[in-house]
Write a protein that holds these residues in place. Structure first.
Motif, short mmCIF file in Angstrom:
data_model
loop_
_atom_site.label_atom_id
_atom_site.label_comp_id
_atom_site.label_asym_id
_atom_site.label_seq_id
_atom_site.Cartn_x
_atom_site.Cartn_y
_atom_site.Cartn_z
N GLY A 1 36.86 50.39 88.29
CA GLY A 1 36.39 49.98 89.60
C GLY A 1 36.24 48.47 89.72
O GLY A 1 36.47 47.89 90.79
N HIS B 1 35.11 52.63 98.56
CA HIS B 1 34.79 54.01 98.16
C HIS B 1 35.90 54.98 98.57
O HIS B 1 36.23 55.89 97.83
CB HIS B 1 33.46 54.45 98.78
CG HIS B 1 32.27 53.85 98.09
ND1 HIS B 1 31.01 54.36 98.17
CD2 HIS B 1 32.16 52.75 97.30
CE1 HIS B 1 30.18 53.62 97.46
NE2 HIS B 1 30.86 52.63 96.93
N THR C 1 37.96 57.36 96.01
CA THR C 1 37.74 58.81 95.99
C THR C 1 38.89 59.62 96.58
O THR C 1 39.01 60.81 96.29
CB THR C 1 36.45 59.18 96.76
OG1 THR C 1 36.52 58.59 98.05
CG2 THR C 1 35.22 58.69 96.05
N SER D 1 30.49 58.78 95.53
CA SER D 1 30.17 57.64 96.38
C SER D 1 28.70 57.24 96.24
O SER D 1 28.38 56.06 96.16
CB SER D 1 30.51 57.97 97.83
OG SER D 1 30.01 56.98 98.68
N GLU E 1 28.32 55.40 92.90
CA GLU E 1 29.28 54.36 92.54
C GLU E 1 28.60 53.00 92.39
O GLU E 1 27.91 52.54 93.28
CB GLU E 1 30.36 54.27 93.63
CG GLU E 1 31.75 53.94 93.10
CD GLU E 1 31.83 52.65 92.33
OE1 GLU E 1 32.50 52.64 91.29
OE2 GLU E 1 31.25 51.64 92.76
#
Lengths: 257, 268
Positions: free
Chosen positions: B113, B141, B145, B203, B206
């Motif tokens: 990420g 996000h 995802t 989410s 994260e």
């Protein structure tokens, strides 16, 4: 298709930019991770830590998974959901857990002081990082192994037992081969997650430098964007490669996400 | 002895390992819950229980919770609306570009990420109002995802029986809308619900990506947590963690229960 638009605009284009960026500072920037001892050390630290964490996670997760799959006791379901609960914790929480456990005011410090060994702090070094990574990796392997071990063929094990196989022989000749696809798939995910984990190491402000922290420091503290991009690429390549190889060879083994 | 099962011994080694792992997993949770409720952490329970740390967190960081839940819901909604048609297209075509695109789509999951966050900032960081809004985090996000939704739903669409069913509906004269509402959507509903739940969970938790994308005015729950761990006393950090446990975990459980119910009712 909107997916294509979103994907290209917000992932592929930025990634291409990231890949192209180091070229502005000269081609050697791409190889900084190999040529510069500091970054090479950071990469090796991260790979070494992740390998160690993966090995321990698989061994412990496998043991717990087999136990939970075989022995139906009261509260087993509750225990399994408690053990897999940390799957939904952000990495920062797990870093904080380590501070509570092994930090300056931590439980281990209190215990070691009571035993007369002085206040022991291990949260901010290699041990703390290792335990924290183990903490966030274990739930995934426990969930995966429990599900896989429930599907294991009991007849094989019974046969081995009646023929007089020792526990060790059963582990070596029945459990390990039967769970091999699961192990392989789970190892890849655990390793990749450990490589890229940032929140945990960030919270611990650890002295043992791992690559995500190095990238972050280069980016924010030194505004060295090209180098940060080059290091991110190296990190991305390693994790992608591991995931790719695992996907190629274990198509059928599901892993808890 | 024929037909008799081999005696089953209780595996002490496994039991001990399980007990140790359980302790290792549960002690930190217990520590953080108590630390958030006592007056003074270093004196422990003797200093008495209080809710003042919880109140302090609620005042200082309450908005991060609201924003996290908003972003997670929107993220689930967007990835479903956008991802399901794509999953259908990928499941019904054999073209090489489709396989290539599928492979590309796994990249945001494999690439850390941090790298994605960095890339987004480098390209879109110059657009001030976008950079400073929650939309920036939402975009991150969604990208992160989306692959989960596409992969999960696509494998549901690729089910052989479903292909046969759809074919049968088509030969009986059902148009696309009719097939979509009558056959396809009900059949993949469990996969859609399951992936929406996964997106929501991912989410909310994260951090790697979000920490790069956030600004002092756009903070999500994990960002707020990191901030409180770094700058507040240990009791406040613990109280904040406790709020995460109290609000987010039951919510995730409830969603999981709904998903299981759907799975039971419609699943095959």
């Amino acid at each position: 298709m909107p997916v294509v638009v979103i994907f290209f605009a917000f992932w592929l284009l930025p990634m291409a930019w990231l890949v192209a960026l180091p070229a502005q500072k000269g081609w050697s920037t791409y190889f900084a991770i190999f040529t510069h001892p500091k970054y090479w050390l950071s990469l090796m630290n991260t790979v070494g830590l992740s390998l160690l964490v993966t090995a321990f996670t698989l061994a412990l997760g496998g043991a717990v998974g087999i136990f939970l799959a075989r022995y139906k006791f009261v509260g087993r379901g509750a225990l399994l959901s408690l053990l897999t609960l940390p799957l939904s914790f952000p990495g920062v929480i797990i870093g904080f857990f380590m501070i509570l456990l092994g930090g300056r005011q931590g439980l281990i410090a209190d215990l070691s002081e009571a035993l007369g060994a002085g206040r022991l702090t291990l949260a901010y070094g290699f041990t703390g990082l290792f335990l924290a990574y183990l903490y966030f990796s274990l739930p995934r392997s426990i969930a995966t192994y429990t599900a896989a071990a429930e599907k294991m063929d009991l007849a094989l094990e019974e046969a081995a037992k009646t023929m007089g196989a020792t526990r060790y022989a059963i582990m070596r000749d029945v459990w390990i081969p039967e769970l091999a696809p699961t192990t392989f798939a789970c190892a890849a995910i655990v390793f990749a997650t450990s490589m890229g984990a940032f929140g945990t190491a960030f919270t611990l402000a650890t002295k043992f430098e791992v690559l995500p922290i190095t990238i972050y420091t280069e980016f924010t503290n030194y505004a060295n964007f090209a180098l940060a991009a080059s290091l991110s690429m190296a990190l991305g390549l390693v994790t992608w490669l591991v995931m790719y190889v695992a996907r190629r060879y274990t198509d059928s083994a599901p892993v808890a996400v | 002895m024929i037909g008799q099962r081999a005696p089953r011994q209780f595996p002490f080694m496994l039991a001990i390992l399980t007990a140790l792992v359980t302790l290792f997993m549960l002690i930190p949770m217990a520590l953080s819950i108590t630390a958030g409720l006592v007056n003074n952490y270093s004196q422990g329970l003797a200093s008495g229980l209080t809710t003042r740390w919880l109140e302090q967190v609620w005042e200082g960081y309450g908005d991060t919770l609201v924003w996290s839940l908003t972003i997670a819901s929107l993220c689930a909604l967007i990835t479903i609306v956008v991802g399901v048609p794509c999953a259908y297209a990928l499941a019904r075509t054999q073209a090489r570009w489709a396989r290539l695109f599928e492979e590309l789509l796994t990249l945001p999951v494999a690439v850390p990420g941090l790298a994605t966050g960095l890339a987004l900032i480098l390209v879109y960081g110059q657009f001030r109002s976008f950079r400073q809004s929650f939309l920036f985090i939402l975009v991150g996000h969604v990208v992160f995802t989306l692959p989960f939704v596409v992969r999960t739903v696509s494998s549901a669409f690729a089910n052989r029986e479903l292909i046969a069913l759809e074919e049968a509906a088509r030969t009986l004269g059902a148009g696309f809308t009719r097939r979509l509402l009558g056959v396809l959507i009900p059949a993949v509903m469990p996969a859609i619900i399951a992936s929406a739940l996964m997106v929501f969970t991912l989410s909310v938790g994260e951090f790697n990506l979000t920490w790069m994308l956030h600004t002092p005015l756009t903070r999500t729950l994990p960002v707020g947590l990191a901030d409180s761990y770094a700058s507040m006393r240990i009791e406040v950090g613990s109280a904040y963690t406790l709020i995460f446990f109290i609000v987010v975990l039951p919510l995730l459980w409830a969603l999981q229960a709904i998903a299981n119910e759907v799975q039971k009712r419609y699943g095959t």
